[in-house]
Design a protein around this motif. Structure first.
Motif, PDB file in Angstrom:
ATOM      1  N   ARG A 140      44.947  94.562  57.552  1.00 19.74           N
ATOM      2  CA  ARG A 140      44.609  93.631  56.479  1.00 19.74           C
ATOM      3  C   ARG A 140      43.376  92.811  56.845  1.00 19.74           C
ATOM      4  O   ARG A 140      42.564  92.493  55.984  1.00 19.74           O
ATOM      5  CB  ARG A 140      45.796  92.686  56.207  1.00 19.74           C
ATOM      6  N   LEU A 141      43.240  92.484  58.106  1.00 19.81           N
ATOM      7  CA  LEU A 141      42.078  91.712  58.519  1.00 19.81           C
ATOM      8  C   LEU A 141      40.793  92.491  58.241  1.00 19.81           C
ATOM      9  O   LEU A 141      39.841  91.957  57.663  1.00 19.81           O
ATOM     10  CB  LEU A 141      42.187  91.352  60.003  1.00 19.81           C
ATOM     11  N   GLU A 144      51.292  91.064  58.714  1.00 18.09           N
ATOM     12  CA  GLU A 144      49.895  90.923  59.126  1.00 18.09           C
ATOM     13  C   GLU A 144      49.362  89.550  58.739  1.00 18.09           C
ATOM     14  O   GLU A 144      48.465  89.023  59.377  1.00 18.09           O
ATOM     15  CB  GLU A 144      49.039  92.002  58.465  1.00 18.09           C
ATOM     16  N   ILE A 145      49.895  89.021  57.649  1.00 17.35           N
ATOM     17  CA  ILE A 145      49.499  87.670  57.255  1.00 17.35           C
ATOM     18  C   ILE A 145      50.738  86.786  57.220  1.00 17.35           C
ATOM     19  O   ILE A 145      51.864  87.285  57.180  1.00 17.35           O
ATOM     20  CB  ILE A 145      48.792  87.646  55.866  1.00 17.35           C
ATOM     21  N   LEU A 199      48.193  91.517  49.205  1.00 13.47           N
ATOM     22  CA  LEU A 199      48.686  90.463  50.096  1.00 13.47           C
ATOM     23  C   LEU A 199      50.186  90.599  50.344  1.00 13.47           C
ATOM     24  O   LEU A 199      50.663  90.384  51.464  1.00 13.47           O
ATOM     25  CB  LEU A 199      48.358  89.081  49.501  1.00 13.47           C
ATOM     26  N   GLU A 216      40.201  92.700  54.513  1.00 16.19           N
ATOM     27  CA  GLU A 216      39.689  91.446  53.959  1.00 16.19           C
ATOM     28  C   GLU A 216      38.208  91.292  54.272  1.00 16.19           C
ATOM     29  O   GLU A 216      37.410  90.957  53.406  1.00 16.19           O
ATOM     30  CB  GLU A 216      40.499  90.270  54.541  1.00 16.19           C
ATOM     31  N   LEU A 244      44.981  82.441  57.544  1.00 15.06           N
ATOM     32  CA  LEU A 244      45.765  83.380  56.743  1.00 15.06           C
ATOM     33  C   LEU A 244      46.552  84.367  57.595  1.00 15.06           C
ATOM     34  O   LEU A 244      47.686  84.717  57.274  1.00 15.06           O
ATOM     35  CB  LEU A 244      44.814  84.153  55.815  1.00 15.06           C
ATOM     36  N   PHE A 245      45.963  84.769  58.694  1.00 12.50           N
ATOM     37  CA  PHE A 245      46.556  85.871  59.466  1.00 12.50           C
ATOM     38  C   PHE A 245      47.565  85.398  60.509  1.00 12.50           C
ATOM     39  O   PHE A 245      47.483  84.279  61.000  1.00 12.50           O
ATOM     40  CB  PHE A 245      45.446  86.671  60.155  1.00 12.50           C
ATOM     41  N   THR A 246      48.497  86.293  60.839  1.00 12.91           N
ATOM     42  CA  THR A 246      49.446  86.016  61.924  1.00 12.91           C
ATOM     43  C   THR A 246      48.713  86.216  63.253  1.00 12.91           C
ATOM     44  O   THR A 246      47.697  86.902  63.318  1.00 12.91           O
ATOM     45  CB  THR A 246      50.649  86.982  61.861  1.00 12.91           C
TER      46      THR A 246
END
Lengths: 200, 200
Positions: free
Chosen positions: B88-89, B147-148, B139, B92, A197-199
DNA sequence: TCATAAACTGAACACTTATTCATATTATAT
DNA sequence: ATATAATATGAATAAGTGTTCAGTTTATGA
């Protein structure tokens, strides 16, 4: 597990039996197990109330019979589709696709399988635990072939079951948008499995 | 949605009200909504049957009240935990962890939320659809921040809900092994979100 | 054709259970 | 202290429902 169901012998009886099954599936889906009476089922099937008990010793046994049958069919269906593919990636894609298409075609499946949690918790446990075991076997094999990374297979099997089940839920109950484009949905899942999902 | 619940005013009445709530949560979890009678609830709460109707106009309204309350609490709990994190990581990871820990601590939540499918399908729809909308917003924001990856947020939100729900299921119903090591389980999920499943 | 078995009927039974209500107790405020 | 409102009781009610069964119809095979 012996359900003590009386299998019909003659052609007419077989038809009656099937009408009862069909009516029950329809009604359990529409109104739930507890919301459906034996009278409802027999009326829908076009037979008298007593006829029900010629074949099924009780309402709950009919439910278990249907659940077992669905559980069998979905597994078989997926197994057949998956067996046609060789790589784990293709197997995973095919498995997810088969599940979603099957769920779309048999929307009753969801209600009936999940409802087991409120009718017979052991059935619910057995269903998901045995599904997970199968999944673990497949993943372990793929690990040995270095097709997938070194993941915890059991956790991964629940992750994958969760993904397919909730994507199926979205499609069956038409939650959100774009639920007709199954290819797009399957691609979305595969994209995660391939790239995360992540970059970076 | 107006439930017509009579909120108690005096301290004693408040206690009675809470005893009924508590008893119902316990019993709905243990025996399901249909398997629990109003008598069961009032007995467990230590009050007479009629007392129930001083506060709740019907059994189903009590169920809806509990569902709404659970739904509110889990969202709030996750939102608070997630808000503490910036990336975001981390959000999550914290969200998944918070969900699993909450589910472990409140195992009744599962039965009660999922059972809505068989009691009031609209409640079920609303619950997951609104949960998904929230997720999509998060998201989309993460996508703007790069970030994603550029994923379909709606599909991804159902994927992520499916993962957390089924991992929660595993933990709550103790399916398979190693259900006490929550850190390990969360790491397993994060590993997939970071690196995908397949080898390159 | 006819005896026998299989399939079917639907009213009746037995039981459960959500809800009501007349009555009694307890708390509150003046 | 006492009137009033709030709270609690639990037996009675009314409705629903899974299951049975005595009787009837239909199919089968010799």
């Amino acid at each position: 597990m012996h359900l003590n169901i009386k299998e019909p012998t003659t052609r007419n009886a077989k038809n009656t039996f099937e009408q009862i099954e069909k009516a029950a599936i329809k009604l359990f889906y529409k109104k739930g197990y507890h919301g459906t009476t034996v009278k409802d089922i027999t009326s829908e099937a076009g037979v008298a109330a007593g006829t029900f008990y010629l074949y099924f010793p009780s309402k709950v046994v009919l439910y278990k019979h249907i659940l077992t049958s669905f559980s069998h069919n979905i597994r078989k269906h997926i197994a057949e589709k998956v067996a046609q593919k060789t790589s784990r990636l293709d197997k995973e894609k095919e498995g997810i696709k088969a599940f979603i298409l099957y769920a779309k075609k048999n929307p009753e499946m969801y209600n009936i399988i999940w409802e087991s949690l409120y009718i017979d918790r052991e059935l619910f446990r057995d269903y998901y635990e045995s599904f997970a075991i199968r999944y673990v076997n497949g993943l372990e094999k793929a690990k040995r072939n270095q097709e997938i990374r070194d993941v915890d297979s059991e956790i991964m099997s629940f992750i994958l079951m969760g993904i397919t089940n909730f994507i199926g839920l979205k499609v069956v109950f038409d939650l959100g948008q774009d639920n007709d484009d199954i290819e797009h949905i399957v691609d979305g899942v595969l994209d995660l499995l391939k790239n995360g999902l992540f970059t970076k």
